[in-house]
Scaffold this motif. Structure first.
Motif, mmCIF file in Angstrom:
data_model
loop_
_atom_site.group_PDB
_atom_site.id
_atom_site.type_symbol
_atom_site.label_atom_id
_atom_site.label_comp_id
_atom_site.label_asym_id
_atom_site.label_seq_id
_atom_site.Cartn_x
_atom_site.Cartn_y
_atom_site.Cartn_z
ATOM 1 N N LYS A 134 0.838 -1.203 0.000
ATOM 2 C CA LYS A 134 0.000 0.000 0.000
ATOM 3 C C LYS A 134 0.869 1.248 0.000
ATOM 4 O O LYS A 134 0.665 2.179 -0.785
ATOM 5 N N ASP A 304 0.245 -2.055 -9.383
ATOM 6 C CA ASP A 304 0.247 -0.796 -10.119
ATOM 7 C C ASP A 304 0.120 0.388 -9.151
ATOM 8 O O ASP A 304 0.020 0.215 -7.930
ATOM 9 N N ASP A 306 -2.260 2.421 -8.603
ATOM 10 C CA ASP A 306 -3.564 2.615 -7.973
ATOM 11 C C ASP A 306 -3.839 1.570 -6.894
ATOM 12 O O ASP A 306 -4.948 1.503 -6.365
ATOM 13 N N GLY A 307 -2.842 0.755 -6.584
ATOM 14 C CA GLY A 307 -3.018 -0.266 -5.555
ATOM 15 C C GLY A 307 -3.695 -1.525 -6.045
ATOM 16 O O GLY A 307 -4.168 -2.343 -5.237
ATOM 17 N N ASN A 308 -3.742 -1.726 -7.367
ATOM 18 C CA ASN A 308 -4.297 -2.960 -7.923
ATOM 19 C C ASN A 308 -3.213 -4.035 -7.989
ATOM 20 O O ASN A 308 -2.105 -3.770 -8.460
ATOM 21 N N LYS A 334 -7.099 -11.136 -9.063
ATOM 22 C CA LYS A 334 -6.838 -9.696 -9.052
ATOM 23 C C LYS A 334 -7.680 -9.042 -7.959
ATOM 24 O O LYS A 334 -8.818 -9.433 -7.727
ATOM 25 N N TYR A 335 -7.096 -8.058 -7.294
ATOM 26 C CA TYR A 335 -7.831 -7.338 -6.256
ATOM 27 C C TYR A 335 -7.203 -5.965 -6.049
ATOM 28 O O TYR A 335 -6.105 -5.695 -6.513
ATOM 29 N N LYS A 336 -7.936 -5.123 -5.354
ATOM 30 C CA LYS A 336 -7.448 -3.792 -5.012
ATOM 31 C C LYS A 336 -7.186 -3.737 -3.516
ATOM 32 O O LYS A 336 -8.013 -4.200 -2.725
ATOM 33 N N GLU A 338 -7.099 -2.810 0.186
ATOM 34 C CA GLU A 338 -8.079 -2.102 1.007
ATOM 35 C C GLU A 338 -7.462 -0.895 1.676
ATOM 36 O O GLU A 338 -6.299 -0.913 2.113
#
Length: 339
Positions: A134, A304, A306-308, A334-336, A338
């Protein structure tokens, strides 16, 4: 003889990590899935070792953005008589130690706790690369720590990946710069060249991942006729990818495992903790150090800005010792991260 390569050289990604897990092919291992760490409640994504009771892992990420990957040591007790090469505790628990730590525990605090409180004792020799994805996605300069039970105090811990445009490598030895093992030199060079090519040609993520898997498939293992198991083991530091090898008995073990696996699903698709516990109850305790040895799993992690997170694991062998065609054993999650 595992290898992990890290890079901050691609402008579209805060971090790229790729890993070969070299292991006895028949060692029971789950596919990656989301599971809950107790008692912290952290959601962790990883494959899990189904042989050791700790059900640890060699590589994983968490929903809140933590990342960790572990390599063990190839050195023998004669190389380093003051440090054990195996222990009563699983090294895989070192990975979950960081991924499952309470949210308020910083990386600095974790490093100090692990070394000053001797949390790294009682396990075999290892290096643990760990950090906060993060924070890295936000500014790109937050470094990763390399904790080892070869270090005696936090001041010895190397910090890496805090600069842009850099590539790093670690295998089954102490992290040093410049690197000494041929496989690390080869892996770093190939990863640097691959990323440069992808950037120059403006290739997409699918093309990037396939080229990164090609890096993990690079085979320069020196093989001579009638090599023993030990001679093969001694040669592992010369190649990124390890083609499965064994002596007559090891290949007999592989054939036996394939016969026993006929008609069964290629993998135990474990999706929750209850299924892990069920596996522990129903599967007999076996000596996993049998059968062929080689690259068992390959993993890519892309982060990336954007935190993906893209997490892609490629299985090269199924649970019964059958080879899996490249791409047929892929699992992508795949996830973003939190907030």
């Amino acid at each position: 003889m595992c290898i992990v390569l890290l890079s901050t050289a691609h402008p579209k990604y805060a971090l790229i990590a790729i890993d070969n897990r070299d292991e006895y092919v028949l060692r029971p291992t789950s596919r990656p899935y989301w599971w809950t760490h107790h008692p912290s409640g952290n959601k962790i994504l990883s494959a899990r070792d189904l042989h050791r009771r700790e059900r640890g892992t060699w590589l994983g990420v968490s929903k809140n953005g933590r990342f960790a990957v572990l390599t063990n040591y190839r050195e023998s007790s004669l190389d380093d008589p003051d440090h054990a090469i195996c222990g009563v505790r699983s090294r895989g628990s070192m990975v979950t130690g960081w991924l499952g730590a309470d949210a308020g525990v910083s990386l600095d605090q974790f490093v100090k706790t692990m070394l000053e409180d001797r949390m790294v004792k009682g396990v075999g020799g290892f290096s643990l690369i760990c950090g906060d994805l993060k924070a890295k996605a936000k500014n790109g300069t937050d470094p990763l720590a390399i904790i080892s039970n070869r270090w005696d105090h936090p001041g010895e811990v190397p910090w890496v990946a805090g600069e842009r445009g850099k590539t790093y490598g670690l295998s089954n030895t102490v992290y040093v710069e410049p690197e000494t093992w041929p496989k690390i030199k080869i892996g770093k060079r190939l990863m640097e060249e691959t990323i440069q090519e992808v950037v120059d040609k403006d290739l997409d993520e699918d093309e990037l991942t396939e080229r990164l898997f090609a890096v993990l498939d690079h085979d320069t293992l020196p093989v001579e006729p009638n090599m023993t198991m030990q001679q093969h083991m001694d040669a592992l530091r010369y190649s990124v990818y390890i083609k499965a090898f064994g002596e007559e008995q090891e290949w007999k073990d592989m054939e036996e495992a394939r016969e026993q696996g006929k008609g069964k699903e290629p993998f135990d698709e474990i999706e929750d903790e209850a299924e892990v516990e069920e596996h522990q109850r129903t599967e007999p305790t076996v000596n996993f150090m049998k059968g062929a040895y080689g690259t068992q799993r390959q993993t890519l992690i892309l982060l990336d800005w954007d935190g993906n997170v893209t997490y892609k694991e490629r299985a090269l062998w199924d649970a019964h010792g059958n080879p899996v065609e490249r791409g047929k054993g892929d699992k992508v999650i795949k996830y973003k991260i939190e907030e």
